[in-house]
Design an enzyme around this catalytic site. Structure first.
Site, mmCIF file in Angstrom:
data_model
loop_
_atom_site.group_PDB
_atom_site.id
_atom_site.type_symbol
_atom_site.label_atom_id
_atom_site.label_comp_id
_atom_site.label_asym_id
_atom_site.label_seq_id
_atom_site.Cartn_x
_atom_site.Cartn_y
_atom_site.Cartn_z
ATOM 1 N N GLU A 1 0.820 -1.220 0.000
ATOM 2 C CA GLU A 1 0.000 0.000 0.000
ATOM 3 C C GLU A 1 0.853 1.268 0.000
ATOM 4 O O GLU A 1 0.724 2.110 0.879
ATOM 5 C CB GLU A 1 -0.957 -0.023 1.207
ATOM 6 C CG GLU A 1 -1.832 -1.266 1.221
ATOM 7 C CD GLU A 1 -2.755 -1.378 2.440
ATOM 8 O OE1 GLU A 1 -2.509 -0.688 3.447
ATOM 9 O OE2 GLU A 1 -3.716 -2.168 2.380
ATOM 10 N N GLU B 1 -5.887 -10.403 -2.116
ATOM 11 C CA GLU B 1 -6.698 -10.329 -0.886
ATOM 12 C C GLU B 1 -8.182 -10.266 -1.206
ATOM 13 O O GLU B 1 -8.935 -9.506 -0.591
ATOM 14 C CB GLU B 1 -6.272 -9.098 -0.062
ATOM 15 C CG GLU B 1 -4.786 -9.072 0.260
ATOM 16 C CD GLU B 1 -4.379 -7.969 1.222
ATOM 17 O OE1 GLU B 1 -5.247 -7.373 1.878
ATOM 18 O OE2 GLU B 1 -3.165 -7.712 1.321
HETATM 19 C C1 XIL Z 1 -5.812 -6.975 7.998
HETATM 20 C C2 XIL Z 1 -6.169 -8.222 8.791
HETATM 21 O O1 XIL Z 1 -7.099 -8.985 8.041
HETATM 22 C C3 XIL Z 1 -6.762 -7.820 10.118
HETATM 23 O O2 XIL Z 1 -6.954 -8.959 10.943
HETATM 24 C C4 XIL Z 1 -5.839 -6.831 10.839
HETATM 25 O O3 XIL Z 1 -6.481 -6.361 12.005
HETATM 26 C C5 XIL Z 1 -5.492 -5.660 9.944
HETATM 27 O O4 XIL Z 1 -4.950 -6.139 8.728
HETATM 28 N N1 XIL Z 1 -4.681 -4.909 3.488
HETATM 29 C C6 XIL Z 1 -3.658 -5.761 3.830
HETATM 30 C C7 XIL Z 1 -3.856 -6.744 4.914
HETATM 31 O O5 XIL Z 1 -2.631 -5.771 3.148
HETATM 32 O O6 XIL Z 1 -2.674 -7.017 5.595
HETATM 33 C C8 XIL Z 1 -4.924 -6.290 5.883
HETATM 34 O O7 XIL Z 1 -5.160 -7.348 6.805
HETATM 35 C C9 XIL Z 1 -6.181 -5.910 5.143
HETATM 36 C C10 XIL Z 1 -5.924 -4.781 4.203
#
Ligand code: XIL
Length: 334
Positions: free
Chosen positions: A146, A254
């Site tokens: 990100e 994701e």
């Molecule tokens: C999220 C997890 O799913 C949660 O459990 C945690 O509290 C925060 O992070 N983008 C990403 C992931 O790259 O690492 C994130 O994961 C969601 C958004």
């Protein structure tokens, strides 16, 4: 198990016959999921589905810097090891997630008032600790996560950008290449799916980094989506075209598609169609080598703990029964 079927299951990254993992493998797509270390430890129903359906695993949180990097030269790898050991035992690959990110940083680093040089040293130490530890099982790392701004498309204003400068990204990619020369290196992103300025800036940023010989092999497109606010698939395909033209490998990293609650049958159907489209895109495009969902059962979704009334974004329901979305992926890959 006969010798033949053993060989077969090995080639499919350990996923069960007829599972989505083995179907995806036939099209050159590794089917993956984020894994909760707690679900793996506490919920007996979780591991069998994980083992059966997926060929590539990613730690949902356990390999992030906050949970692992506890002090200078001090690391805790309990959760990360639990997931990596499961992957090793069952012949799965892993995506490493993630090394430098704006979120979940260790408080001792955030509040340490460190110089640029010291921050670079700390990042270097972390990378050379965690990357070699999982070198046997991690085939792709999200080196940075990100980094482009979601709204105006400049670089995202992060702790690492402020403390080190934009070149922290170049350093990180070069170090990971040294620490694990065979691993694919990804820039994992949260703006890439749509049209518009942020996607363009991400594209140009990567192109310029490649010109500087930064070793970026692929782009990860997260795809955290809401069914009532979906980007157009046309635009998604255009984005894929552009990243492909840079010679990049693409991982959908994701994917989840949450529904307004309570979820209607119609919404579940729309969700299924959208999952099916992603599976089709992954099947049709040679550049797309992994499709990773951000969790697989609605029981353990990260959305359950947020205040927004959007949940049930995954492909199994809370009882581990396959949803229409599961069937839609199967149909696209059979
Ligand atoms: C999220 C997890 O799913 C949660 O459990 C945690 O509290 C925060 O992070 N983008 C990403 C992931 O790259 O690492 C994130 O994961 C969601 C958004």
């Amino acid at each position: 198990m006969t010798d033949d079927s053993r060989e077969d299951s090995k080639q499919r990254g350990g996923a069960g016959a007829g599972s989505l993992g083995s179907l995806g493998a036939r099209h050159g797509v590794a089917f993956g999921t984020a894994v909760s270390e707690y679900a793996l430890r506490d919920d007996g129903a979780y591991a069998p589905v994980l083992e059966r359906e997926f060929t590539i695993l990613v730690a949902e949180n356990a390999m992030k810097m906050g949970p692992t990097y506890r002090g200078p030269k001090e690391w805790h790898f309990h959760g990360a090891d639990r997931i990596a050991d499961f992957a090793r035992q069952h012949g799965k690959e892993m995506r490493g997630h993630t090394l430098l990110w704006h979120a979940m940083n260790p408080p001792w680093i955030l509040h340490g008032d460190f110089s640029r040089k010291k921050l670079l040293d700390l990042a270097h130490d972390h990378i050379f600790e965690i990357v070699p530890r999982y070198r046997d099982v991690i085939t792709a790392w999200d080196v940075v996560n990100e980094v482009v701004e979601r709204t105006d498309g400049s670089l995202h204003d992060t702790f690492w950008l402020r403390g080190v400068g934009a070149d922290h990204i170049d350093f990180a990619f070069r170090w990971v290449r040294q620490a694990a020369p065979d691993c694919k290196l990804f820039l994992n992103d949260w703006v890439g799916e749509g049209e518009g300025a942020p996607r363009q800036i991400l594209h140009d940023y990567i192109r310029e980094a490649l010109d500087r010989k930064v070793p970026i092999d692929g782009v990860g497109l997260q795809m955290h989506l809401r069914i009532d606010d979906m980007p157009k698939f046309e635009d998604i395909e255009t984005a894929f075209d552009r990243f492909e033209a840079l010679g990049l490998e693409i991982h959908i990293t994701e994917l989840d598609i949450v529904l307004p609650m309570p979820a209607t049958d119609e919404a579940l159907e729309a969700q299924a169609q959208a999952y099916g489209e992603f599976a089709r895109i992954a099947r049709e495009r040679k550049s797309v080598t992994a499709l990773v969902v951000w969790g697989f059962t609605d029981k353990w979704s990260c959305h359950n703990s947020t205040p927004e009334p959007y949940e049930n974004g995954l492909i199994f329901d809370r009882n581990y029964d396959p949803k229409p979305a599961y069937e839609a992926i199967r149909k696209a890959w059979r």
